[in-house]
Design an enzyme around this catalytic site. Structure first.
Site, PDB file in Angstrom:
ATOM      1  N   HIS A  46      -0.087 -17.651  29.894  1.00 13.79           N
ATOM      2  CA  HIS A  46      -0.665 -17.977  31.198  1.00 13.79           C
ATOM      3  C   HIS A  46       0.314 -18.743  32.073  1.00 13.79           C
ATOM      4  CE1 HIS A  46      -1.817 -21.124  28.295  1.00 13.79           C
ATOM      5  NE2 HIS A  46      -1.562 -21.952  29.264  1.00 13.79           N
ATOM      6  N   ALA A  47       0.044 -18.722  33.361  1.00  9.10           N
ATOM      7  CA  ALA A  47       0.907 -19.414  34.318  1.00  9.10           C
ATOM      8  C   ALA A  47       0.155 -19.617  35.617  1.00  9.10           C
ATOM      9  CB  ALA A  47       2.173 -18.586  34.572  1.00  9.10           C
TER      10      ALA A  47
END
Length: 158
Positions: A70-71
């Protein structure tokens, strides 16, 4: 509100990849980023960069062959997920050293704060459920997989 709420609402059209063939974690990130770029309109290179940055802080594989890279990204309008089931597992550096073959890439706007954490919790909950992960692996096409992550299978038998 459905009791079990899946996370299908985060997954846009074209954001489900089945039978993805990748040889490494890096190649996996590139494929996921390419799909995410199509959905979000952001450059794939930026997405890969941010996901790798986040990954360098700690691997996002969390067992049972599942991972949630994720980011957070500037210029993103809403929390977006890309779901992939790989043709063969890749070495992900997960804690249980198991190869990863079910992956949910989760991207959030830079300013998402609580929404990012809520979405992450939702996806983690789904991937922590062995039945859900097994059903994701068994899904033969994007539509079947979407039904699984939509929570459609919860409590249904047969």
């Amino acid at each position: 509100m459905s009791g079990h709420g899946g996370f299908a609402d985060l997954v846009g059209p074209g954001a489900i990849l089945i039978g993805l063939k990748v040889a490494s974690k890096d190649a996996l990130f590139e494929e996921l980023a390419a799909a995410a770029a199509t959905v979000t309109g952001l450059p794939a290179t930026t997405i890969v960069e941010r996901v790798r940055e986040r990954e360098s802080l700690g691997a996002t594989g969390f067992g049972q062959g599942a991972a949630i890279p994720h980011a957070r990204l500037a210029g993103l309008d809403a929390v977006t997920a890309v779901v992939a089931h790989l043709a063969a597992g890749v070495d992900y550096g997960a804690l249980d050293t198991e190869a990863v073959d079910v992956v949910v890439l989760l991207l959030s706007p830079e300013s998402a704060g609580a929404d990012h954490l809520k979405a992450l919790a939702k996806v983690s909950r789904a991937l922590r459920d062995p039945d859900t992960v097994a059903a994701m692996r068994a899904a033969g096409d994007a539509q079947a997989l979407r039904a699984v992550i939509g929570g459609a299978l919860v409590g249904q038998h047969g």
